[in-house]
Design a protein around this motif. Structure first.
Motif, PDB file in Angstrom:
ATOM      1  N   MET A   1       0.443  -1.749  -3.015  1.00 48.53           N
ATOM      2  CA  MET A   1      -0.296  -1.208  -4.156  1.00 48.53           C
ATOM      3  C   MET A   1      -0.254  -2.197  -5.302  1.00 48.53           C
ATOM      4  O   MET A   1       0.793  -2.762  -5.595  1.00 48.53           O
ATOM      5  CB  MET A   1       0.318   0.120  -4.610  1.00 48.53           C
ATOM      6  CG  MET A   1      -0.417   0.774  -5.776  1.00 48.53           C
ATOM      7  SD  MET A   1       0.343   2.313  -6.310  1.00 48.53           S
ATOM      8  CE  MET A   1       1.876   1.698  -6.998  1.00 48.53           C
ATOM      9  N   THR A   2      -1.411  -2.424  -5.947  1.00 50.27           N
ATOM     10  CA  THR A   2      -1.474  -3.318  -7.090  1.00 50.27           C
ATOM     11  C   THR A   2      -1.514  -2.508  -8.381  1.00 50.27           C
ATOM     12  O   THR A   2      -1.882  -1.338  -8.396  1.00 50.27           O
ATOM     13  CB  THR A   2      -2.708  -4.226  -7.012  1.00 50.27           C
ATOM     14  OG1 THR A   2      -3.887  -3.415  -7.053  1.00 50.27           O
ATOM     15  CG2 THR A   2      -2.708  -5.045  -5.738  1.00 50.27           C
ATOM     16  N   GLY A 178     -14.808   2.617  -2.585  1.00 54.95           N
ATOM     17  CA  GLY A 178     -13.654   3.311  -3.119  1.00 54.95           C
ATOM     18  C   GLY A 178     -14.027   4.099  -4.355  1.00 54.95           C
ATOM     19  O   GLY A 178     -15.199   4.206  -4.719  1.00 54.95           O
ATOM     20  N   VAL A 194      -8.157  12.440  -2.466  1.00 62.08           N
ATOM     21  CA  VAL A 194      -7.988  11.479  -1.370  1.00 62.08           C
ATOM     22  C   VAL A 194      -8.453  12.040  -0.026  1.00 62.08           C
ATOM     23  O   VAL A 194      -9.179  11.353   0.715  1.00 62.08           O
ATOM     24  CB  VAL A 194      -6.528  10.986  -1.306  1.00 62.08           C
ATOM     25  CG1 VAL A 194      -6.313  10.099  -0.084  1.00 62.08           C
ATOM     26  CG2 VAL A 194      -6.168  10.229  -2.582  1.00 62.08           C
ATOM     27  N   THR A 198     -11.664  10.213   1.883  1.00 68.65           N
ATOM     28  CA  THR A 198     -11.253   9.572   3.128  1.00 68.65           C
ATOM     29  C   THR A 198     -11.992  10.175   4.322  1.00 68.65           C
ATOM     30  O   THR A 198     -12.445   9.455   5.226  1.00 68.65           O
ATOM     31  CB  THR A 198      -9.739   9.695   3.323  1.00 68.65           C
ATOM     32  OG1 THR A 198      -9.069   9.088   2.208  1.00 68.65           O
ATOM     33  CG2 THR A 198      -9.293   8.996   4.604  1.00 68.65           C
ATOM     34  N   ARG A 210     -10.733   2.488  -1.077  1.00 65.55           N
ATOM     35  CA  ARG A 210      -9.756   2.177  -2.125  1.00 65.55           C
ATOM     36  C   ARG A 210      -9.668   3.363  -3.075  1.00 65.55           C
ATOM     37  O   ARG A 210     -10.680   3.970  -3.419  1.00 65.55           O
ATOM     38  CB  ARG A 210     -10.191   0.929  -2.895  1.00 65.55           C
ATOM     39  CG  ARG A 210     -10.095  -0.349  -2.101  1.00 65.55           C
ATOM     40  CD  ARG A 210     -10.778  -1.499  -2.829  1.00 65.55           C
ATOM     41  NE  ARG A 210     -10.271  -1.720  -4.177  1.00 65.55           N
ATOM     42  CZ  ARG A 210     -10.820  -2.557  -5.054  1.00 65.55           C
ATOM     43  NH1 ARG A 210     -11.914  -3.232  -4.727  1.00 65.55           N
ATOM     44  NH2 ARG A 210     -10.296  -2.710  -6.260  1.00 65.55           N
ATOM     45  N   ARG A 275       1.428   6.492  -5.894  1.00 65.03           N
ATOM     46  CA  ARG A 275       1.381   5.764  -4.627  1.00 65.03           C
ATOM     47  C   ARG A 275       1.535   6.735  -3.458  1.00 65.03           C
ATOM     48  O   ARG A 275       0.786   6.679  -2.481  1.00 65.03           O
ATOM     49  CB  ARG A 275       2.478   4.710  -4.579  1.00 65.03           C
ATOM     50  CG  ARG A 275       2.497   3.899  -3.269  1.00 65.03           C
ATOM     51  CD  ARG A 275       3.692   2.972  -3.225  1.00 65.03           C
ATOM     52  NE  ARG A 275       4.933   3.722  -3.195  1.00 65.03           N
ATOM     53  CZ  ARG A 275       6.036   3.393  -3.875  1.00 65.03           C
ATOM     54  NH1 ARG A 275       6.032   2.338  -4.661  1.00 65.03           N
ATOM     55  NH2 ARG A 275       7.125   4.118  -3.776  1.00 65.03           N
ATOM     56  N   GLY A 278      -1.493   8.717  -2.460  1.00 62.10           N
ATOM     57  CA  GLY A 278      -2.604   8.028  -1.819  1.00 62.10           C
ATOM     58  C   GLY A 278      -3.281   6.951  -2.638  1.00 62.10           C
ATOM     59  O   GLY A 278      -4.237   6.326  -2.161  1.00 62.10           O
ATOM     60  N   THR A 280      -4.158   3.483  -3.893  1.00 68.28           N
ATOM     61  CA  THR A 280      -3.949   2.109  -3.432  1.00 68.28           C
ATOM     62  C   THR A 280      -3.737   1.166  -4.606  1.00 68.28           C
ATOM     63  O   THR A 280      -3.158   0.093  -4.439  1.00 68.28           O
ATOM     64  CB  THR A 280      -5.152   1.635  -2.601  1.00 68.28           C
ATOM     65  OG1 THR A 280      -6.342   1.696  -3.410  1.00 68.28           O
ATOM     66  CG2 THR A 280      -5.349   2.509  -1.374  1.00 68.28           C
ATOM     67  N   GLU A 281      -4.219   1.567  -5.772  1.00 64.75           N
ATOM     68  CA  GLU A 281      -4.062   0.790  -6.996  1.00 64.75           C
ATOM     69  C   GLU A 281      -3.896   1.752  -8.163  1.00 64.75           C
ATOM     70  O   GLU A 281      -4.492   2.833  -8.167  1.00 64.75           O
ATOM     71  CB  GLU A 281      -5.293  -0.097  -7.229  1.00 64.75           C
ATOM     72  CG  GLU A 281      -5.564  -1.081  -6.095  1.00 64.75           C
ATOM     73  CD  GLU A 281      -7.015  -1.490  -5.996  1.00 64.75           C
ATOM     74  OE1 GLU A 281      -7.505  -2.117  -6.960  1.00 64.75           O
ATOM     75  OE2 GLU A 281      -7.649  -1.172  -4.975  1.00 64.75           O
TER      76      GLU A 281
END
Length: 307
Positions: A1-2, A178, A194, A198, A210, A275, A278, A280-281
Protein backbone atom coordinates in the motif's frame (compact mmCIF):
# COMPACT_ATOMS: atom_id res chain seq x y z
CA UNK A 1 0.00 0.00 0.00
CA UNK A 2 1.27 3.47 -0.90
CA UNK A 3 0.66 6.68 1.03
CA UNK A 4 0.18 10.16 -0.34
CA UNK A 5 -1.25 13.57 0.43
CA UNK A 6 -3.68 16.02 -1.13
CA UNK A 7 -2.05 19.42 -1.57
CA UNK A 8 -3.92 22.71 -1.40
CA UNK A 9 -2.06 26.02 -1.58
CA UNK A 10 -5.01 28.05 -2.85
CA UNK A 11 -4.46 30.67 -0.11
CA UNK A 12 -0.86 31.38 -1.14
CA UNK A 13 0.34 34.47 -3.01
CA UNK A 14 1.26 32.21 -5.92
CA UNK A 15 -0.54 28.88 -5.79
CA UNK A 16 1.71 27.16 -8.33
CA UNK A 17 5.00 28.08 -6.64
CA UNK A 18 3.63 27.20 -3.21
CA UNK A 19 2.29 23.85 -4.41
CA UNK A 20 5.67 22.90 -5.88
CA UNK A 21 7.34 23.70 -2.56
CA UNK A 22 4.81 21.58 -0.67
CA UNK A 23 5.29 18.71 -3.10
CA UNK A 24 9.06 18.85 -2.67
CA UNK A 25 8.59 18.72 1.09
CA UNK A 26 6.19 15.79 0.79
CA UNK A 27 8.61 13.83 -1.38
CA UNK A 28 11.46 14.54 1.05
CA UNK A 29 9.29 13.15 3.85
CA UNK A 30 8.99 9.87 1.96
CA UNK A 31 5.51 10.24 0.53
CA UNK A 32 4.79 8.58 -2.80
CA UNK A 33 1.99 10.65 -4.35
CA UNK A 34 0.43 14.11 -4.38
CA UNK A 35 -3.16 14.78 -5.42
CA UNK A 36 -4.90 17.98 -6.44
CA UNK A 37 -8.58 18.82 -6.25
CA UNK A 38 -10.47 20.45 -9.11
CA UNK A 39 -12.52 23.54 -8.31
CA UNK A 40 -13.22 26.65 -10.36
CA UNK A 41 -9.67 27.83 -9.63
CA UNK A 42 -6.41 26.22 -10.72
CA UNK A 43 -6.57 23.58 -13.43
CA UNK A 44 -5.70 20.31 -11.70
CA UNK A 45 -4.08 18.42 -14.62
CA UNK A 46 -1.86 21.42 -15.40
CA UNK A 47 -0.91 21.70 -11.74
CA UNK A 48 -0.13 17.98 -11.61
CA UNK A 49 2.00 18.23 -14.75
CA UNK A 50 4.04 21.11 -13.33
CA UNK A 51 4.55 19.41 -9.97
CA UNK A 52 5.42 16.11 -11.61
CA UNK A 53 8.10 17.82 -13.70
CA UNK A 54 9.51 19.72 -10.75
CA UNK A 55 9.49 16.79 -8.31
CA UNK A 56 10.87 13.66 -10.00
CA UNK A 57 9.69 10.36 -8.58
CA UNK A 58 6.47 11.73 -7.13
CA UNK A 59 3.26 10.34 -8.60
CA UNK A 60 0.64 13.03 -9.16
CA UNK A 61 -3.11 12.81 -9.56
CA UNK A 62 -6.32 14.73 -10.07
CA UNK A 63 -9.09 14.14 -7.56
CA UNK A 64 -11.37 14.76 -9.25
CA UNK A 65 -12.73 16.40 -12.43
CA UNK A 66 -16.56 16.42 -12.65
CA UNK A 67 -17.88 14.92 -15.88
CA UNK A 68 -20.53 17.64 -16.21
CA UNK A 69 -19.29 20.74 -18.01
CA UNK A 70 -16.41 18.81 -19.64
CA UNK A 71 -15.94 16.75 -22.77
CA UNK A 72 -13.85 13.57 -23.14
CA UNK A 73 -11.81 15.05 -26.00
CA UNK A 74 -10.68 17.98 -23.86
CA UNK A 75 -10.09 15.96 -20.70
CA UNK A 76 -8.11 13.39 -22.71
CA UNK A 77 -5.91 16.18 -24.07
CA UNK A 78 -5.26 17.48 -20.56
CA UNK A 79 -4.61 14.03 -19.11
CA UNK A 80 -2.30 12.86 -21.90
CA UNK A 81 -0.31 16.08 -21.68
CA UNK A 82 0.16 15.59 -17.94
CA UNK A 83 1.05 11.95 -18.47
CA UNK A 84 3.72 12.82 -21.05
CA UNK A 85 5.07 15.65 -18.90
CA UNK A 86 5.50 13.32 -15.92
CA UNK A 87 6.70 10.30 -17.92
CA UNK A 88 3.87 8.06 -16.79
CA UNK A 89 3.30 9.34 -13.24
CA UNK A 90 -0.08 11.01 -13.76
CA UNK A 91 -3.40 9.55 -12.57
CA UNK A 92 -6.73 11.01 -13.69
CA UNK A 93 -9.66 11.11 -11.29
CA UNK A 94 -13.21 11.81 -12.43
CA UNK A 95 -16.33 12.58 -10.42
CA UNK A 96 -20.06 12.89 -10.92
CA UNK A 97 -20.00 16.28 -9.23
CA UNK A 98 -23.04 17.71 -7.49
CA UNK A 99 -26.32 19.22 -8.59
CA UNK A 100 -25.54 22.43 -6.68
CA UNK A 101 -22.22 23.15 -8.39
CA UNK A 102 -23.27 21.84 -11.80
CA UNK A 103 -26.48 23.81 -12.13
CA UNK A 104 -25.26 26.93 -10.33
CA UNK A 105 -21.81 27.09 -11.91
CA UNK A 106 -22.40 25.78 -15.44
CA UNK A 107 -26.09 26.46 -15.81
CA UNK A 108 -26.72 22.95 -17.13
CA UNK A 109 -29.12 20.38 -15.69
CA UNK A 110 -27.70 17.66 -13.46
CA UNK A 111 -29.50 14.83 -15.22
CA UNK A 112 -28.68 11.12 -15.70
CA UNK A 113 -25.28 11.36 -13.97
CA UNK A 114 -24.54 7.60 -14.08
CA UNK A 115 -25.34 7.38 -17.79
CA UNK A 116 -23.09 10.38 -18.44
CA UNK A 117 -20.30 8.82 -16.36
CA UNK A 118 -20.54 5.57 -18.35
CA UNK A 119 -20.41 7.34 -21.69
CA UNK A 120 -17.62 9.65 -20.56
CA UNK A 121 -15.47 6.73 -19.38
CA UNK A 122 -16.10 4.72 -22.54
CA UNK A 123 -15.09 7.57 -24.86
CA UNK A 124 -12.19 8.65 -22.66
CA UNK A 125 -10.77 5.13 -22.52
CA UNK A 126 -10.71 4.99 -26.33
CA UNK A 127 -8.94 8.33 -26.50
CA UNK A 128 -6.29 7.74 -23.85
CA UNK A 129 -5.46 4.22 -25.06
CA UNK A 130 -5.56 4.69 -28.84
CA UNK A 131 -5.61 8.43 -29.52
CA UNK A 132 -8.78 7.97 -31.53
CA UNK A 133 -12.49 7.71 -30.78
CA UNK A 134 -15.65 6.93 -32.64
CA UNK A 135 -18.23 7.11 -29.88
CA UNK A 136 -21.87 8.07 -30.35
CA UNK A 137 -23.89 7.83 -27.15
CA UNK A 138 -27.18 9.22 -25.97
CA UNK A 139 -25.53 12.08 -24.11
CA UNK A 140 -22.06 12.41 -25.63
CA UNK A 141 -20.38 12.20 -29.00
CA UNK A 142 -16.62 11.92 -29.33
CA UNK A 143 -14.95 11.41 -32.70
CA UNK A 144 -11.48 12.27 -33.93
CA UNK A 145 -11.28 13.85 -37.40
CA UNK A 146 -7.78 14.90 -36.26
CA UNK A 147 -5.31 12.81 -34.21
CA UNK A 148 -5.85 12.99 -30.47
CA UNK A 149 -2.67 11.25 -29.34
CA UNK A 150 -0.03 13.11 -27.31
CA UNK A 151 3.40 11.60 -28.07
CA UNK A 152 5.04 10.51 -24.85
CA UNK A 153 1.76 9.36 -23.30
CA UNK A 154 1.70 6.02 -25.09
CA UNK A 155 1.32 4.06 -21.84
CA UNK A 156 -2.20 5.39 -21.38
CA UNK A 157 -3.60 7.17 -18.33
CA UNK A 158 -4.98 5.41 -15.24
CA UNK A 159 -8.68 6.31 -14.89
CA UNK A 160 -10.16 6.54 -11.40
CA UNK A 161 -13.60 7.63 -10.25
CA UNK A 162 -14.69 9.30 -7.02
CA UNK A 163 -17.41 6.67 -6.67
CA UNK A 164 -19.20 5.61 -3.49
CA UNK A 165 -22.83 4.85 -4.44
CA UNK A 166 -23.90 1.44 -5.81
CA UNK A 167 -24.48 2.55 -9.42
CA UNK A 168 -21.30 4.62 -9.62
CA UNK A 169 -19.30 1.74 -8.12
CA UNK A 170 -20.73 -0.66 -10.68
CA UNK A 171 -19.85 1.66 -13.57
CA UNK A 172 -16.37 2.25 -12.16
CA UNK A 173 -15.66 -1.43 -11.71
CA UNK A 174 -16.68 -2.12 -15.29
CA UNK A 175 -15.04 0.84 -17.01
CA UNK A 176 -12.35 2.42 -14.80
CA UNK A 177 -9.11 1.31 -13.15
CA UNK A 178 -10.15 2.14 -9.61
CA UNK A 179 -11.97 4.50 -7.28
CA UNK A 180 -11.28 7.54 -5.08
CA UNK A 181 -13.74 7.39 -2.17
CA UNK A 182 -13.65 10.36 0.24
CA UNK A 183 -14.95 10.41 3.82
CA UNK A 184 -15.58 6.67 3.60
CA UNK A 185 -14.32 5.00 6.78
CA UNK A 186 -12.95 1.46 7.01
CA UNK A 187 -16.37 -0.04 7.77
CA UNK A 188 -17.97 1.48 4.67
CA UNK A 189 -15.02 0.39 2.56
CA UNK A 190 -14.94 -3.18 3.80
CA UNK A 191 -18.68 -3.87 3.90
CA UNK A 192 -20.01 -1.86 0.98
CA UNK A 193 -17.56 -0.10 -1.32
CA UNK A 194 -14.75 -2.57 -1.96
CA UNK A 195 -17.01 -5.62 -2.48
CA UNK A 196 -19.25 -3.74 -4.92
CA UNK A 197 -16.53 -2.32 -7.16
CA UNK A 198 -14.47 -5.52 -7.03
CA UNK A 199 -17.45 -7.67 -8.04
CA UNK A 200 -18.24 -5.34 -10.94
CA UNK A 201 -14.64 -5.45 -12.18
CA UNK A 202 -14.55 -9.24 -11.91
CA UNK A 203 -17.82 -9.61 -13.82
CA UNK A 204 -16.44 -7.36 -16.57
CA UNK A 205 -13.23 -9.35 -16.79
CA UNK A 206 -11.14 -6.46 -15.55
CA UNK A 207 -8.24 -6.55 -13.05
CA UNK A 208 -8.87 -5.92 -9.38
CA UNK A 209 -9.52 -2.17 -9.02
CA UNK A 210 -7.33 0.26 -7.16
CA UNK A 211 -8.93 1.60 -4.00
CA UNK A 212 -7.43 5.02 -3.31
CA UNK A 213 -9.00 6.05 0.00
CA UNK A 214 -8.96 9.80 0.57
CA UNK A 215 -8.84 10.43 4.31
CA UNK A 216 -9.17 13.72 6.16
CA UNK A 217 -6.61 13.53 8.96
CA UNK A 218 -3.72 14.97 10.91
CA UNK A 219 -1.35 14.04 13.72
CA UNK A 220 -1.86 16.17 16.84
CA UNK A 221 -1.87 16.01 20.62
CA UNK A 222 -4.97 18.21 20.78
CA UNK A 223 -7.44 15.93 19.03
CA UNK A 224 -10.60 17.47 20.49
CA UNK A 225 -9.81 21.01 19.37
CA UNK A 226 -8.67 19.91 15.91
CA UNK A 227 -11.74 17.71 15.45
CA UNK A 228 -13.95 20.68 16.30
CA UNK A 229 -12.21 22.72 13.62
CA UNK A 230 -12.50 19.81 11.19
CA UNK A 231 -16.24 19.64 11.86
CA UNK A 232 -16.56 23.22 10.63
CA UNK A 233 -14.57 22.55 7.46
CA UNK A 234 -16.28 19.27 6.61
CA UNK A 235 -19.85 20.43 7.30
CA UNK A 236 -20.04 21.49 3.64
CA UNK A 237 -20.14 17.84 2.57
CA UNK A 238 -22.99 16.91 4.86
CA UNK A 239 -25.54 18.59 2.57
CA UNK A 240 -24.85 16.05 -0.19
CA UNK A 241 -26.66 12.68 0.08
CA UNK A 242 -23.72 10.63 -1.23
CA UNK A 243 -21.41 11.88 1.51
CA UNK A 244 -24.07 11.72 4.21
CA UNK A 245 -24.77 8.11 3.27
CA UNK A 246 -21.14 6.99 3.31
CA UNK A 247 -20.51 8.70 6.65
CA UNK A 248 -23.49 6.83 8.08
CA UNK A 249 -22.24 3.54 6.61
CA UNK A 250 -18.91 4.27 8.29
CA UNK A 251 -20.62 4.49 11.67
CA UNK A 252 -20.58 8.28 11.96
CA UNK A 253 -23.24 10.96 12.22
CA UNK A 254 -21.19 13.90 10.99
CA UNK A 255 -18.36 14.09 8.46
CA UNK A 256 -15.82 14.87 11.18
CA UNK A 257 -16.64 11.52 12.80
CA UNK A 258 -14.66 9.74 10.07
CA UNK A 259 -11.68 12.12 10.24
CA UNK A 260 -8.44 10.51 11.43
CA UNK A 261 -7.17 12.81 14.16
CA UNK A 262 -4.83 11.88 17.02
CA UNK A 263 -1.23 11.13 17.93
CA UNK A 264 1.12 8.98 15.89
CA UNK A 265 -0.05 5.71 17.38
CA UNK A 266 -3.73 6.48 16.78
CA UNK A 267 -3.22 7.63 13.20
CA UNK A 268 -0.98 4.67 12.34
CA UNK A 269 -3.64 2.32 13.69
CA UNK A 270 -6.29 3.93 11.49
CA UNK A 271 -4.06 3.64 8.42
CA UNK A 272 -3.77 -0.08 9.15
CA UNK A 273 -7.56 -0.30 9.40
CA UNK A 274 -7.91 1.23 5.94
CA UNK A 275 -5.42 -1.26 4.55
CA UNK A 276 -7.26 -4.17 6.16
CA UNK A 277 -10.55 -2.83 4.77
CA UNK A 278 -9.21 -3.13 1.23
CA UNK A 279 -7.55 0.22 0.48
CA UNK A 280 -4.61 -0.19 -1.89
CA UNK A 281 -3.57 3.42 -1.34
CA UNK A 282 -4.33 6.00 1.35
CA UNK A 283 -4.16 9.74 0.64
CA UNK A 284 -4.42 12.21 3.53
CA UNK A 285 -6.09 15.58 3.05
CA UNK A 286 -6.59 18.42 5.53
CA UNK A 287 -3.13 17.92 7.01
CA UNK A 288 -2.63 21.68 7.31
CA UNK A 289 -5.65 22.27 9.53
CA UNK A 290 -3.58 22.47 12.73
CA UNK A 291 -0.68 24.47 11.32
CA UNK A 292 2.63 23.78 9.59
CA UNK A 293 4.21 21.93 12.50
CA UNK A 294 1.33 19.44 12.70
CA UNK A 295 1.41 19.02 8.93
CA UNK A 296 5.12 18.21 8.96
CA UNK A 297 4.55 15.81 11.85
CA UNK A 298 1.78 14.09 9.90
CA UNK A 299 3.86 13.81 6.75
CA UNK A 300 6.80 12.42 8.73
CA UNK A 301 4.59 9.64 10.10
CA UNK A 302 3.08 8.87 6.70
CA UNK A 303 6.52 8.79 5.12
CA UNK A 304 7.70 6.39 7.80
CA UNK A 305 4.69 4.14 7.23
CA UNK A 306 5.20 4.30 3.46
CA UNK A 307 8.80 3.17 3.90
Amino acid sequence: MTLGVALDASDADNQIDATVRLAQEARAAGLRSAWFGQTFGADSPQLAAIVGREVPGLHVGTSAIPVFGRHPLLVSSQAQTAQAATHGRYHLGLALGTRLLTETGFGIPFERPIARLREFLTALRQLTETGTADFHGELLTATTPLPARVPGAEAGVPLLVAAMGPQALRASGELADGILPYLAGPRALEEHIVPAVTAAARAAGRPAPRIVALVYGVVTNDADAVREKAAEQLAFYEQFPSYARVVELSGGRRAADVAVIGDERAVAAEVRRYREAGATEVVFSGTGIAGAAARRRTWALLGELAG
